[in-house]
Design a protein around this motif. Structure first.
Motif, mmCIF file in Angstrom:
data_model
loop_
_atom_site.group_PDB
_atom_site.id
_atom_site.type_symbol
_atom_site.label_atom_id
_atom_site.label_comp_id
_atom_site.label_asym_id
_atom_site.label_seq_id
_atom_site.Cartn_x
_atom_site.Cartn_y
_atom_site.Cartn_z
ATOM 1 N N UNK A 7 46.360 43.048 27.321
ATOM 2 C CA UNK A 7 46.511 44.443 26.893
ATOM 3 C C UNK A 7 46.409 45.427 28.051
ATOM 4 N N UNK A 8 46.928 45.046 29.208
ATOM 5 C CA UNK A 8 46.890 45.900 30.397
ATOM 6 C C UNK A 8 48.270 45.963 31.040
ATOM 7 N N UNK A 9 48.583 47.078 31.708
ATOM 8 C CA UNK A 9 49.806 47.104 32.512
ATOM 9 C C UNK A 9 49.703 46.099 33.666
ATOM 10 N N UNK A 10 50.844 45.743 34.221
ATOM 11 C CA UNK A 10 50.899 44.684 35.226
ATOM 12 C C UNK A 10 50.002 44.951 36.424
ATOM 13 N N UNK A 11 50.042 46.154 36.973
ATOM 14 C CA UNK A 11 49.253 46.431 38.169
ATOM 15 C C UNK A 11 47.757 46.362 37.885
ATOM 16 N N UNK A 12 47.334 46.874 36.727
ATOM 17 C CA UNK A 12 45.913 46.811 36.379
ATOM 18 C C UNK A 12 45.471 45.386 36.090
ATOM 19 N N UNK A 13 46.338 44.615 35.429
ATOM 20 C CA UNK A 13 46.019 43.218 35.121
ATOM 21 C C UNK A 13 45.882 42.406 36.410
ATOM 22 N N UNK A 14 46.808 42.619 37.348
ATOM 23 C CA UNK A 14 46.734 41.901 38.622
ATOM 24 C C UNK A 14 45.465 42.253 39.391
ATOM 25 N N UNK A 15 45.115 43.529 39.416
ATOM 26 C CA UNK A 15 43.901 43.952 40.120
ATOM 27 C C UNK A 15 42.656 43.375 39.458
ATOM 28 N N UNK A 16 42.629 43.367 38.124
ATOM 29 C CA UNK A 16 41.494 42.810 37.402
ATOM 30 C C UNK A 16 41.322 41.322 37.703
ATOM 31 N N UNK A 17 42.427 40.574 37.639
ATOM 32 C CA UNK A 17 42.341 39.133 37.872
ATOM 33 C C UNK A 17 41.977 38.822 39.324
ATOM 34 N N UNK A 18 42.509 39.590 40.265
ATOM 35 C CA UNK A 18 42.157 39.382 41.672
ATOM 36 C C UNK A 18 40.678 39.614 41.903
ATOM 37 N N UNK A 19 40.135 40.681 41.312
ATOM 38 C CA UNK A 19 38.721 40.972 41.523
ATOM 39 C C UNK A 19 37.841 39.931 40.847
ATOM 40 N N UNK A 20 38.245 39.436 39.670
ATOM 41 C CA UNK A 20 37.431 38.428 39.009
ATOM 42 C C UNK A 20 37.510 37.077 39.713
ATOM 43 N N UNK A 21 38.675 36.716 40.244
ATOM 44 C CA UNK A 21 38.785 35.474 41.018
ATOM 45 C C UNK A 21 37.947 35.574 42.282
ATOM 46 N N UNK A 22 37.983 36.732 42.938
ATOM 47 C CA UNK A 22 37.167 36.935 44.145
ATOM 48 C C UNK A 22 35.685 36.817 43.813
ATOM 49 N N UNK A 23 35.255 37.428 42.721
ATOM 50 C CA UNK A 23 33.844 37.352 42.327
ATOM 51 C C UNK A 23 33.445 35.927 41.985
ATOM 52 N N UNK A 24 34.333 35.192 41.326
ATOM 53 C CA UNK A 24 34.042 33.795 40.987
ATOM 54 C C UNK A 24 33.884 32.944 42.242
ATOM 55 N N UNK A 25 34.801 33.087 43.188
ATOM 56 C CA UNK A 25 34.735 32.284 44.405
ATOM 57 C C UNK A 25 33.550 32.687 45.280
ATOM 58 N N UNK A 26 33.149 33.948 45.254
ATOM 59 C CA UNK A 26 32.045 34.404 46.074
ATOM 60 C C UNK A 26 30.698 34.031 45.464
#
Length: 169
Positions: A7-26
């Motif tokens: 339920x997000x526009x593409x740019x917001x969805x990409x930013x959300x997933x990038x930040x969550x993947x970064x947090x998971x790996x960190x």
């Protein structure tokens, strides 16, 4: 490849997933909604697999050098191979660099001195920690993949969204 729109526009969805993947790996684990966790799992497993596949692609080179006493010696350096360098660049293009945190009793010049050589800590952690650990696990168990685990936690208080904990195995 099909993906959830969350339920997000593409740019917001990409930013959300990038930040969550970064947090998971960190951090090693994060708590989020179940739909987001499934998307983060897909992306994180792909990035870790990229690091695991190229962990052994290194080149060793020796150069003549001089030690502290002025004596000539051979200095051995370890460089990334072509595949590992490409994998490193793909990972750096996707994940964010987490900011280094200044300690409570640390002065600003001491903080700058301590962090001047740190460039991409999350990428180094992926190649020096996760890739080695998971490549050993893959060799022992004769398998690949399955680097993350999603556990359902139940509905969230307030809006009732299904919460999940995603962690590195």
């Amino acid at each position: 490849m099909e993906q959830r729109k969350l339920s997000l526009p593409t740019d917001q969805r990409d930013a959300l997933l990038r930040s969550q993947v970064t947090a998971l790996l960190w951090n090693g684990k994060i708590k989020t909604t179940y739909a987001r966790a499934k998307e983060v799992q897909r992306i994180a497993d792909g990035l870790i697999q990229l690091a695991v596949d190229t962990v052994l692609d290194v080149k060793r080179a020796t150069k003549p050098g001089v030690d502290k006493k002025g004596k000539s010696i051979e200095v051995e350096t370890i460089l990334d191979g072509e595949k590992r360098l490409a994998a490193r660049r793909k990972i750096m293009a996707y994940v964010y660099d987490p900011p280094e945190v200044r300690k409570a009793d640390e002065t600003a010049p001491a903080f700058r001195e301590r962090t001047k050589d740190i460039q991409h800590p999350i990428v180094e952690k992926m190649f020096n920690v996760y890739a080695i650990r998971y490549s050993q696990r893959n060799r022992d168990n004769n398998c690949s993949g399955g680097y993350t685990r999603v556990l359902k936690l139940g509905p969230r208080r307030g809006d009732g969204a299904e919460e999940a904990l995603i962690e590195l195995v």
